[in-house]
Design a protein around this motif. Structure first.
Motif, PDB file in Angstrom:
ATOM      1  N   ARG A 195     -22.429  56.783-131.155  1.00  0.00           N
ATOM      2  CA  ARG A 195     -21.685  57.771-130.387  1.00  0.00           C
ATOM      3  C   ARG A 195     -20.254  57.336-130.083  1.00  0.00           C
ATOM      4  O   ARG A 195     -19.502  58.093-129.489  1.00  0.00           O
ATOM      5  CB  ARG A 195     -22.408  58.037-129.067  1.00  0.00           C
ATOM      6  CG  ARG A 195     -23.824  58.552-129.248  1.00  0.00           C
ATOM      7  CD  ARG A 195     -23.813  60.052-129.242  1.00  0.00           C
ATOM      8  NE  ARG A 195     -23.077  60.499-128.081  1.00  0.00           N
ATOM      9  CZ  ARG A 195     -23.618  60.655-126.877  1.00  0.00           C
ATOM     10  NH1 ARG A 195     -24.865  60.424-126.689  1.00  0.00           N
ATOM     11  NH2 ARG A 195     -22.877  61.068-125.884  1.00  0.00           N
ATOM     12  N   HIS A 209     -24.291  53.309-128.081  1.00  0.00           N
ATOM     13  CA  HIS A 209     -25.612  53.585-128.648  1.00  0.00           C
ATOM     14  C   HIS A 209     -25.565  54.782-129.588  1.00  0.00           C
ATOM     15  O   HIS A 209     -24.723  55.660-129.453  1.00  0.00           O
ATOM     16  CB  HIS A 209     -26.623  53.816-127.524  1.00  0.00           C
ATOM     17  CG  HIS A 209     -26.291  54.999-126.658  1.00  0.00           C
ATOM     18  ND1 HIS A 209     -26.737  56.261-126.921  1.00  0.00           N
ATOM     19  CD2 HIS A 209     -25.523  55.097-125.551  1.00  0.00           C
ATOM     20  CE1 HIS A 209     -26.288  57.086-126.009  1.00  0.00           C
ATOM     21  NE2 HIS A 209     -25.538  56.422-125.170  1.00  0.00           N
ATOM     22  N   HIS A 268     -21.396  54.184-119.415  1.00  0.00           N
ATOM     23  CA  HIS A 268     -22.583  54.585-118.672  1.00  0.00           C
ATOM     24  C   HIS A 268     -22.381  54.054-117.258  1.00  0.00           C
ATOM     25  O   HIS A 268     -21.700  53.058-117.061  1.00  0.00           O
ATOM     26  CB  HIS A 268     -23.844  53.984-119.282  1.00  0.00           C
ATOM     27  CG  HIS A 268     -24.369  54.771-120.440  1.00  0.00           C
ATOM     28  ND1 HIS A 268     -25.579  54.526-121.035  1.00  0.00           N
ATOM     29  CD2 HIS A 268     -23.846  55.829-121.111  1.00  0.00           C
ATOM     30  CE1 HIS A 268     -25.779  55.382-122.019  1.00  0.00           C
ATOM     31  NE2 HIS A 268     -24.737  56.174-122.103  1.00  0.00           N
ATOM     32  N   HIS A 328     -18.382  54.445-124.987  1.00  0.00           N
ATOM     33  CA  HIS A 328     -18.254  55.278-123.799  1.00  0.00           C
ATOM     34  C   HIS A 328     -18.919  54.592-122.616  1.00  0.00           C
ATOM     35  O   HIS A 328     -19.651  53.617-122.789  1.00  0.00           O
ATOM     36  CB  HIS A 328     -18.829  56.680-124.022  1.00  0.00           C
ATOM     37  CG  HIS A 328     -20.302  56.696-124.333  1.00  0.00           C
ATOM     38  ND1 HIS A 328     -20.796  56.362-125.574  1.00  0.00           N
ATOM     39  CD2 HIS A 328     -21.376  57.018-123.579  1.00  0.00           C
ATOM     40  CE1 HIS A 328     -22.130  56.487-125.554  1.00  0.00           C
ATOM     41  NE2 HIS A 328     -22.503  56.876-124.356  1.00  0.00           N
ATOM     42  N   THR A 334     -20.868  51.189-123.569  1.00  0.00           N
ATOM     43  CA  THR A 334     -21.972  51.112-124.529  1.00  0.00           C
ATOM     44  C   THR A 334     -21.589  51.853-125.809  1.00  0.00           C
ATOM     45  O   THR A 334     -20.602  52.594-125.835  1.00  0.00           O
ATOM     46  CB  THR A 334     -23.270  51.698-123.916  1.00  0.00           C
ATOM     47  OG1 THR A 334     -24.294  51.708-124.916  1.00  0.00           O
ATOM     48  CG2 THR A 334     -23.062  53.107-123.431  1.00  0.00           C
TER      49      THR A 334
END
Ligand SMILES: [Zn+2]
Ligand SMILES: [Zn+2]
Length: 180
Positions: free
Chosen positions: A96, A93, A101, A99, A91
């Motif tokens: 950031r 989001h 999840h 990375h 992801t």
């Protein structure tokens, strides 16, 4: 914030959840909510079932920080990993950077925290061992920490615990000196 290693979100979330439950100075329900809010979980979706599950999960995570060695930590983590169903995805989001999840956004808060903390700690232990994980040495404190200092000399969960212990040691030395 880095997203792997001992600065990963999963690892710092693990510390926050454990200390929310183990710090006798704070109300654990409020502290759990604080920790969740800080790590981007929407409190409107957090149920009392999630909170009860997180109290139990915190005691399991605590065992990882208190492990005798990396093998021991690995054994405990394998039991935790066994209890979750990881569903990894990449992801990006909130700017950031890419990375991982480990649980889908629609999963329960409990499941998302379990997946994130177990995977974060598992990656940490595999890459770095457990030398930077610890339980506070202050008398009566069971809080945990991740040592991100350069010299890796951390022994306490907080400044307050370090100061309290230093003052106690100072007084003990002073008493010993005057009784001679
Ligand atoms: Zn994220
Ligand atoms: Zn402490």
């Amino acid at each position: 914030m880095d997203t792997s290693g001992y600065r990963s979100d999963g690892v710092s979330l693990a510390v926050a959840v454990v200390n929310a439950v183990f710090d006798p100075e704070v109300d654990d329900g409020e502290a759990i909510d604080d920790a969740l809010r800080r790590y981007g979980f929407a409190l409107t979706r957090v149920t009392n079932r999630d909170r009860a599950g997180l109290r139990l999960w915190a005691s399991h995570l605590h065992e990882v920080f208190a492990a005798e060695g990396a093998d021991d930590a690995g054994r405990i983590l394998n039991q935790l990993l066994d209890a979750i169903t990881a569903h990894p995805y990449i992801t990006d989001h909130d700017g950031r950077g890419l990375h991982l999840h480990y649980a889908p956004p629609e999963a329960s808060t409990l499941h998302r925290v379990q997946a994130s903390t177990a995977m974060g700690l598992a990656n940490l232990v595999c890459d770095y061992g457990i030398s930077r994980l610890g339980v506070c040495r202050a008398a009566g404190c069971e809080c945990v920490y991740v040592d991100v200092s350069r010299n890796a000399q951390r022994r306490f969960c907080s400044e307050a615990c370090a100061n309290r212990t230093n003052v106690a040691a100072f007084r003990a030395r002073a008493r010993a000196a005057t009784s001679n």
